[in-house]
Design a protein around this motif. Sequence first.
Motif, PDB file in Angstrom:
ATOM      1  N   GLY B  10       0.758  -0.950  -0.334  1.00 35.00           N
ATOM      2  CA  GLY B  10      -0.108   0.618   0.158  1.00 35.00           C
ATOM      3  C   GLY B  10       0.677   1.197  -0.316  1.00 35.00           C
ATOM      4  O   GLY B  10       0.393   2.620  -0.422  1.00 35.00           O
ATOM      5  N   ASP B 285      -3.388  -1.169 -16.381  1.00 34.64           N
ATOM      6  CA  ASP B 285      -4.283  -2.332 -16.341  1.00 34.64           C
ATOM      7  C   ASP B 285      -4.775  -1.919 -17.826  1.00 34.64           C
ATOM      8  O   ASP B 285      -3.962  -2.307 -18.539  1.00 34.64           O
ATOM      9  CB  ASP B 285      -4.959  -1.668 -15.549  1.00 34.64           C
ATOM     10  N   PRO B 291      -4.590   3.153 -12.832  1.00 35.23           N
ATOM     11  CA  PRO B 291      -5.032   3.001 -11.893  1.00 35.23           C
ATOM     12  C   PRO B 291      -4.015   3.641 -10.287  1.00 35.23           C
ATOM     13  O   PRO B 291      -3.110   3.153 -10.160  1.00 35.23           O
ATOM     14  CB  PRO B 291      -5.914   2.083 -11.382  1.00 35.23           C
ATOM     15  N   ILE B 292      -4.384   4.819  -9.922  1.00 37.16           N
ATOM     16  CA  ILE B 292      -4.434   5.896  -8.870  1.00 37.16           C
ATOM     17  C   ILE B 292      -4.144   5.847  -7.934  1.00 37.16           C
ATOM     18  O   ILE B 292      -5.542   6.136  -7.755  1.00 37.16           O
ATOM     19  CB  ILE B 292      -3.343   6.829  -9.943  1.00 37.16           C
ATOM     20  N   ASP B 293      -3.499   6.526  -6.661  1.00 38.14           N
ATOM     21  CA  ASP B 293      -4.442   6.550  -5.596  1.00 38.14           C
ATOM     22  C   ASP B 293      -4.161   8.119  -6.033  1.00 38.14           C
ATOM     23  O   ASP B 293      -3.247   8.909  -6.080  1.00 38.14           O
ATOM     24  CB  ASP B 293      -2.678   6.416  -4.194  1.00 38.14           C
ATOM     25  N   GLU B 298       0.357   7.387  -6.470  1.00 36.83           N
ATOM     26  CA  GLU B 298       0.947   6.345  -6.182  1.00 36.83           C
ATOM     27  C   GLU B 298      -0.098   4.881  -6.974  1.00 36.83           C
ATOM     28  O   GLU B 298      -1.083   4.425  -6.756  1.00 36.83           O
ATOM     29  CB  GLU B 298       1.581   5.580  -5.195  1.00 36.83           C
ATOM     30  N   SER B 299       0.444   4.582  -8.024  1.00 35.93           N
ATOM     31  CA  SER B 299      -0.168   3.280  -8.592  1.00 35.93           C
ATOM     32  C   SER B 299      -0.673   2.244  -7.567  1.00 35.93           C
ATOM     33  O   SER B 299      -0.310   1.773  -6.943  1.00 35.93           O
ATOM     34  CB  SER B 299       1.050   1.968  -9.421  1.00 35.93           C
ATOM     35  N   ARG B 300      -1.570   1.730  -7.577  1.00 35.95           N
ATOM     36  CA  ARG B 300      -2.586   0.665  -7.089  1.00 35.95           C
ATOM     37  C   ARG B 300      -2.672  -0.425  -7.212  1.00 35.95           C
ATOM     38  O   ARG B 300      -2.683  -1.827  -6.422  1.00 35.95           O
ATOM     39  CB  ARG B 300      -3.824   0.866  -7.908  1.00 35.95           C
ATOM     40  N   PRO B 303       3.599  -0.610  -5.202  1.00 41.59           N
ATOM     41  CA  PRO B 303       3.711  -0.303  -4.654  1.00 41.59           C
ATOM     42  C   PRO B 303       4.992   0.433  -5.201  1.00 41.59           C
ATOM     43  O   PRO B 303       5.737  -0.504  -5.379  1.00 41.59           O
ATOM     44  CB  PRO B 303       3.926  -0.639  -3.012  1.00 41.59           C
ATOM     45  N   HIS B 306       5.043   5.742  -8.699  1.00 43.64           N
ATOM     46  CA  HIS B 306       3.763   6.859  -9.085  1.00 43.64           C
ATOM     47  C   HIS B 306       3.467   6.930 -10.293  1.00 43.64           C
ATOM     48  O   HIS B 306       4.626   6.798 -10.693  1.00 43.64           O
ATOM     49  CB  HIS B 306       3.992   8.647  -7.945  1.00 43.64           C
ATOM     50  N   GLY B 374     -11.750   6.976  -3.173  1.00 46.54           N
ATOM     51  CA  GLY B 374     -10.259   7.088  -3.983  1.00 46.54           C
ATOM     52  C   GLY B 374     -10.510   7.236  -5.118  1.00 46.54           C
ATOM     53  O   GLY B 374      -9.690   6.962  -6.169  1.00 46.54           O
TER      54      GLY B 374
END
Lengths: 83, 415
Positions: B10, B285, B291-293, B298-300, B303, B306, B374
């Motif tokens: 995470g 994906d 996909p990011i936070d 940061e990449s989902r 970890p 970014h 999110g």
Amino acid sequence: MRVEAGLGLVMLLAAAAPPPGASSCSGCHGSASPIAGHDAKQMTEALIAFRSGAQPSTVMGRIAKGFDADELGAISAWWAAQK
Amino acid sequence: MIRRRHVLAGGLAIPFVAKGQTKARVVVVGGGFGGATAARFLRQYDPTLDVTLLEPNHTFIACPFSNMVVAGERELAAQRFGYDAVRSDGINLVRAIAMSVDPAARTVSASNGASLSYDRLIVSPGIDIVWGGLPGYDEAAASKMPHAWKAGEQTLLLRQQLREMPDGGVVVMSVPPNPYRCPPGPYERASLIAWYLKTHKPKSKILVLDAKDVFSKQKLFQNAWKRLYPDTLEWVSLSDGGNVTRVDPATRTFETDFGSHPADVGIVVPPQRAGAIAATAGVADRSGWCPIDPVTFESRLVPGIHVIGDAAIAGAMPKSAFAANAQGKVCAAAVAALLRGEKPQEPRLINTCYSLAAPDYGFSVAGVYRPVNGVLTDIEGAGGTSPLDAPDSQRMQEAQYGDRWFATITAEVFG
């Protein structure tokens, strides 16, 4: 004493991380004058006027509406402290 | 006191604490509006950071306003920017392509043989064109039917093809479904080409074949078209048969389910995805985007990596230069905080994009975004487009503001 405390606050703000939204401003306005070093109270009032439409604008009203008065105050204070 | 650095799943990081000479290292891949911004602001927010920028090109050629170059109203020189200021910020500039990433070892392998170690990696690779995604549109086709969706040679090629087209010719442009870089870009291009044709080749036409029914700043564009280009520009929506299913570069023909449209100049705004390194690094994906936070970018999926700019799935934020620059600053602040063992601040981000319907006729879209569940989400009541009924003086003012925006943002990123 008060002057020193004020200067200390400015120095703290200058070094502090930009509050939410503040870093995006320089995309249009740049990181020098006119927003850097601008009087904080004047900038806050201007942003609030843009937000309400009391001061007409092209994009600033639409942007200022994304923030409440406290957030606009924090953004203005931070930019005021940048050189 | 010795502290070890660990990274938990995470992306929560216990602080990197400098021991003697060691500094926290950040590698940034891609020196465009996202990556160059991130690199410079990492150094600004924490001058102790060791920042490396991996960028193969010696010169950056900006896409915003490249439609004016296409229309003959601007020189490509105005779009070129160098990296001297980036280097002057103490950034280690590596002129090579990122070939692969080892997320476990935290290294990036570059095309010059270098292996770059990182504590945090920011990937800002822009887009790559999905060759063959539109049947018939392979890499070779681009020299016959330009995309000019990456500025530079393609921009000049398209300009040249328009100049060489005789009066009475037909320009055809296909536009893909979402998502793609610069949502209003195709419509600005259609507008400025229509302006060029109306001015210089008035018997000519431009036909826009769209895979969509709805597009960015639509009413503003369509009102401008009705007023300025009623006999020059025609837009065909998806519902009216505008979806292009195949192109034939040899004849510059665009096929739809309803017929064939041969062109004298054929422009393909192509299907696209995040720049290749994103897939290689595992941060893209199945959609081809990342996909990011929404707080740290940061990449989902991986970890410690970014993703910012066009490559990122950034919720309601569009794939724009302004957004990439805004994200670069927020991501830099978040990465600097993470490396200090601090919790990143919940961000607000702004986007503002100017489009031209003619050289002195501009309008804008703005947005303010915050993370909700999110996802970067429009703040209600904020943002929006220029009014439909604005007077000509305001259109001219916004065209000028757009010009000044370009000067300011490129000065921040490259100056």
